[in-house]
Design an enzyme around this catalytic site. Structure first.
Site, PDB file in Angstrom:
ATOM      1  CG  HIS A   8     -21.816  13.170  11.245  1.00 44.27           C
ATOM      2  ND1 HIS A   8     -21.616  12.540  12.451  1.00 44.27           N
ATOM      3  CD2 HIS A   8     -23.117  12.921  10.919  1.00 44.27           C
ATOM      4  CE1 HIS A   8     -22.743  11.955  12.846  1.00 44.27           C
ATOM      5  NE2 HIS A   8     -23.653  12.170  11.918  1.00 44.27           N
TER       6      HIS A   8
ATOM      7  CG  HIS B   5     -24.150   7.305  11.766  1.00 47.66           C
ATOM      8  ND1 HIS B   5     -25.492   7.057  11.948  1.00 47.66           N
ATOM      9  CD2 HIS B   5     -23.986   8.643  11.929  1.00 47.66           C
ATOM     10  CE1 HIS B   5     -26.122   8.197  12.181  1.00 47.66           C
ATOM     11  NE2 HIS B   5     -25.243   9.185  12.167  1.00 47.66           N
TER      12      HIS B   5
ATOM     13  CG  ASP C 173       1.312   7.400  16.131  1.00 49.71           C
ATOM     14  OD1 ASP C 173       2.263   7.924  16.724  1.00 49.71           O
ATOM     15  OD2 ASP C 173       1.359   6.221  15.681  1.00 49.71           O
TER      16      ASP C 173
ATOM     17  CG  HIS D 216     -25.732  11.539  16.384  1.00 46.82           C
ATOM     18  ND1 HIS D 216     -26.314  12.759  16.139  1.00 46.82           N
ATOM     19  CD2 HIS D 216     -25.469  10.993  15.190  1.00 46.82           C
ATOM     20  CE1 HIS D 216     -26.411  12.924  14.819  1.00 46.82           C
ATOM     21  NE2 HIS D 216     -25.910  11.869  14.238  1.00 46.82           N
TER      22      HIS D 216
ATOM     23  CE1 TYR E 219       5.367   7.752  10.491  1.00 46.21           C
ATOM     24  CE2 TYR E 219       4.117   9.273   9.130  1.00 46.21           C
ATOM     25  CZ  TYR E 219       4.452   7.991   9.480  1.00 46.21           C
ATOM     26  OH  TYR E 219       3.880   6.924   8.820  1.00 46.21           O
TER      27      TYR E 219
END
Lengths: 231, 231, 231, 231
Positions: free
Chosen positions: D95, D97, D120, D169, D227
Site C-alpha cells: 500500500h 500513497h 505489460d 484513499h 520476455y
C-alpha cells in the site's frame, strides 16, 4: 570497428537511458550496428540495468540470427532490425517508454516544432504511427512495429527527424551512432514535455516558422553546421 | 578584477545551471563582463559540462573579437554582446532552455507576477519578444535575437525585470554579477512553473497588487533593502 | 529545554525544508519557541543553507527583541511572532514557497480534503487568507501577514488544520514541535500537488465524507490515536 | 521458506517504495505471506524508514494474531489480511500513497489501458472501489477497506490486474512475491502519471485495442511468456 567497442557503446547507451530517467524497471533497449561487418549489438531481454555488462550484449546479424547465444536478445530486436534494413543512414536505435514521449504516443498526438529546442535536433513534427491491426499484432508483432515505422517515414529522411511515436506504445529514436541516438532520446523527452505543457496552455498554438526551424537545425547538422568545436 | 576571477565566476555560473536542472546536454551558456577592461568571458560552444574548466572559457571584446582563440565561443555570443552594449547596468548574461520558462516562451505567454516569489526578484511581468522575421533569422540571427530583446525593454530598467522570454526559443536572464544572474535564472524557472500551474487552474487569474509587488521587490533590492545581513 | 537543543531542532527544521525540496535559494524560514523561557529561535536572514549552523540561529523574545544580535533575524520574524502570540498550542512555525502550496496560494484556491493523505494531517480544508490591503502592506507588513492568518483561523483550532495559504504569497505551517511542523510542511506540499491534479481532472470533485476525514485524522491525532508505536 | 528470508524480502519491498519515490514520511506498508506456514510479515506502524530492520518486521497469522509482539503492526494490517484470505494466488501486498495513483483514487477515475506500458503489467482497466459507507468507516474500517477491494474484484482474476485504487484513499497493489508487488507498485504509479496527462490532453481518448493489450500482457505473463531470460 572492433566488436568490443560497439558492445561498450551500446552498453553505455542503455545505461544512459536509465541515468537520464528515460526508463524504469527493465523497460527500454538500445542497439548499434557495424554496417561493414553486418553485426547488430543489442541489450539482452529482462536483465536488470545494474547488473548489465558489455559482455551481456547480444550479437546478431541483420536477419536476427544470434551469433552469440548466451542470452536471449531484447524482445524488441525485430523492430530494431527492420529500422536498420530500411534506413541505411542510421547506426543506432533506442526504444524507451520515457514519460512524456509515451504520453504523446498514447494520446496519438504528434509533437509539433514549438521551439528551437525541438529545431536543434528534429527538423519538423515528430510523427505518430497508425495503430497496428489485429493481424499485425500476431506472431510478427515486433517486425510489424518496425514496418509501420518505416511506412510512417516513406519519402522522409530519417536523419531529419530521428524519432517516431508508435501509437499506444512509445518512442523509437535513432542516430548515426549510439551517442547521437542517446542524445536524441533525451531531447525527445524534453521536447515532448514542453509540447504537452505548451499545448495545454494554448491549444491552438502554431509551430515556429520554417525559417527559424531550419536556421536552428542547420546550425547543428549538415555541411554548414557552426555549433560546437571544429573537428 | 583579474581575468582569472571572472573566468572562475563564469565557469561557476555555467555549472550552476546544470546543478539547478536548468539545462540538459550542452544547451545553455553563461557569460560575464569586466566593464573596465572591456573583456567578455563566455562558455565555449558544445563542450560537455563535465569537462569544462575555467581555462576553457573564451575571452572576447565587446565586438566579439576573440582575444583567446583556442576554442570557439558559444554560438549565442552575439546575443550576449548585444545585451552588454545596450544595458550598461548588467555584468552577466545567462541563456538556458529551462523547462517552464521555455514552455512559456514557446506558448508566447508573458509571466505575470502572480505572487511574492516573483516579486522578490522581478518587478512586474516577464515579457515575451515578438517573433523574429525571416530576414532577422539570416546571417545575423544571433545579433538580431539580441536586438529584439533590447527592443522589448525600450523604456524599461533591465534590472527591474532581469529576464526575457524569446518567442519560440527560451529565456535570457541577466544580473549585475554571474552570481546574481544565476539566482535570477533559478527563480525565473520556478516562477514560470508556478505561473503555468496557476493559469491552468484559474485562467482569469490577475497579478498581485502593485503595492505587494513593490513591497517585496524593494525589500530585496535598492537603497532601502532590508533582506539578508548588513554588508 | 536548553537553548542549544532548541537551536539544533530549529536548524534541523530549516535544513529539512531544503532536503524535502520545499525551498530554493534562501527562501523559507523555520522557528521554534520555548514557552517557559519566552524565547523564540529563528533562521537568520539571507544566509545560504549550506553555511547555516545552530549557532547562527537568532534568539528573540515574543516581542521580537533580539537577545543575541550577531545576525539579523529572518525578515518574516514578525509573522512567526504573531502566530506564537495568538496560538498558544503551537511550538514551531515554518514558512516555505514550496511549489504546489504556493501555486494554490497564488491562485487563491483553498485545498479541500480530497483524500486520506490530507485527512491524516489536516482535519478539513486548508484555507487561503484574504489579500492584504495597501495599508497592511506598509511598515508593519510582516506583522499584518500574521494578523490576517490569525483572522482566518478565528474560531478554529490551529492544531486541527496546522497550515494556511497566504494569498499571493505562500504557505505558513506550524506544529507542536519543529519536527511536527516539518512533517506538516512536507505533507502540505504533497496534498497541494495532489489536489491541483485532481481538480484539473475533475473540476467538480467533492471532498471526502466527514466520517472518513475524522476516521483518519483521529487515527493519528488525539487521545485515541492508534497509529505508530505506544510511547 | 525460512521466516528470516521472508522478513528480508518484506523489508526490501518496504525500502524499495521509498527508493522509487512512492512514499513520503512513514506512509505506506508492504507485507508478504508464507502460505505453508500461515505466517504474514508486515511493516511495523510509524517507524521511520531509515531506522527499519528485518527484525522490526511484525509477524502475525492470517487472523491478525501477532506472533511476535515487540512492535505494533502497520495500521493497515487488516486490509492486507483480507486480501490474503480472498486472493489465494497472491503472496505480497503493498500500500502506498504514490502521487498519481493517489490522484486518480481521489478523483475516483479508473486508469484505462492507454498503452503498452500498462498492458505489460495490467490486463485491463485498474478499477476504483466504491466509497466506504459511514458504517464501514467505524471500528472495522481497515477490514472494510479490504472487503470493498474484494467486492471490486468479484469475478476477476486478481493477478490479471494486480492493483486497485481505493476511493478517496490510494492504491493497494499485490503480486505473487514481494519483488513482483514492488514492481507492480512502481509501474502503477508510472501508468497513472501517463494516464492523467493523456486524459488531460485528449479527454475522449479510448483504451488501446484488446489485441494489443493481450499481446503485451501475455508476452510477460503466463505459460507462453517470451520476455526475459529462460529460467
Amino acid at each position: 570497428m572492433p566488436l568490443t567497442e560497439l558492445k561498450n557503446a551500446v552498453l553505455e547507451a542503455n545505461l544512459a537511458t536509465v541515468q537520464h530517467g528515460l526508463v524504469i524497471a527493465t523497460f527500454g533497449n538500445a542497439s548499434g550496428i557495424d554496417r561493414g561487418a553486418g553485426r547488430v549489438v543489442i541489450k539482452p531481454s529482462g536483465v536488470p540495468y545494474d547488473q548489465m555488462t558489455a559482455e551481456a550484449m547480444v550479437v546478431t546479424d541483420l536477419n536476427g540470427q544470434v551469433l552469440d547465444n548466451r542470452l536471449r536478445a531484447s524482445s524488441d530486436l525485430g523492430t530494431h532490425l527492420a529500422l536498420y534494413r530500411a534506413f541505411p543512414e542510421i547506426g543506432s536505435v533506442i526504444h524507451t517508454h520515457s514519460t512524456f514521449a509515451t504520453i504523446m504516443a498514447q494520446a496519438m498526438v504528434p509533437i509539433p516544432p514549438f521551439g528551437t529546442t525541438h529545431a536543434d535536433y528534429f527538423r519538423g513534427e515528430i510523427p505518430v504511427t497508425r495503430p497496428l491491426t489485429p493481424d499485425e499484432t500476431g506472431a510478427d508483432y515486433v517486425e510489424a512495429t518496425g514496418a509501420v515505422i518505416v511506412e510512417t517515414f516513406r519519402g522522409r529522411d530519417p536523419l531529419d527527424v530521428p524519432a517516431v511515436l508508435v501509437a499506444g506504445h512509445g518512442p523509437f529514436v535513432w542516430g548515426r551512432t549510439p551517442e547521437e541516438a542517446t542524445l536524441n532520446a533525451l531531447i525527445l523527452e524534453e521536447v515532448a514535455r514542453m509540447a504537452w505543457h505548451a499545448m495545454m496552455l494554448r491549444p491552438a498554438l502554431q509551430p515556429i516558422a520554417t525559417h527559424l526551424l531550419d536556421r536552428h537545425f542547420l546550425r547543428k547538422h549538415g555541411a554548414d553546421a557552426t555549433y560546437g568545436q571544429p573537428s
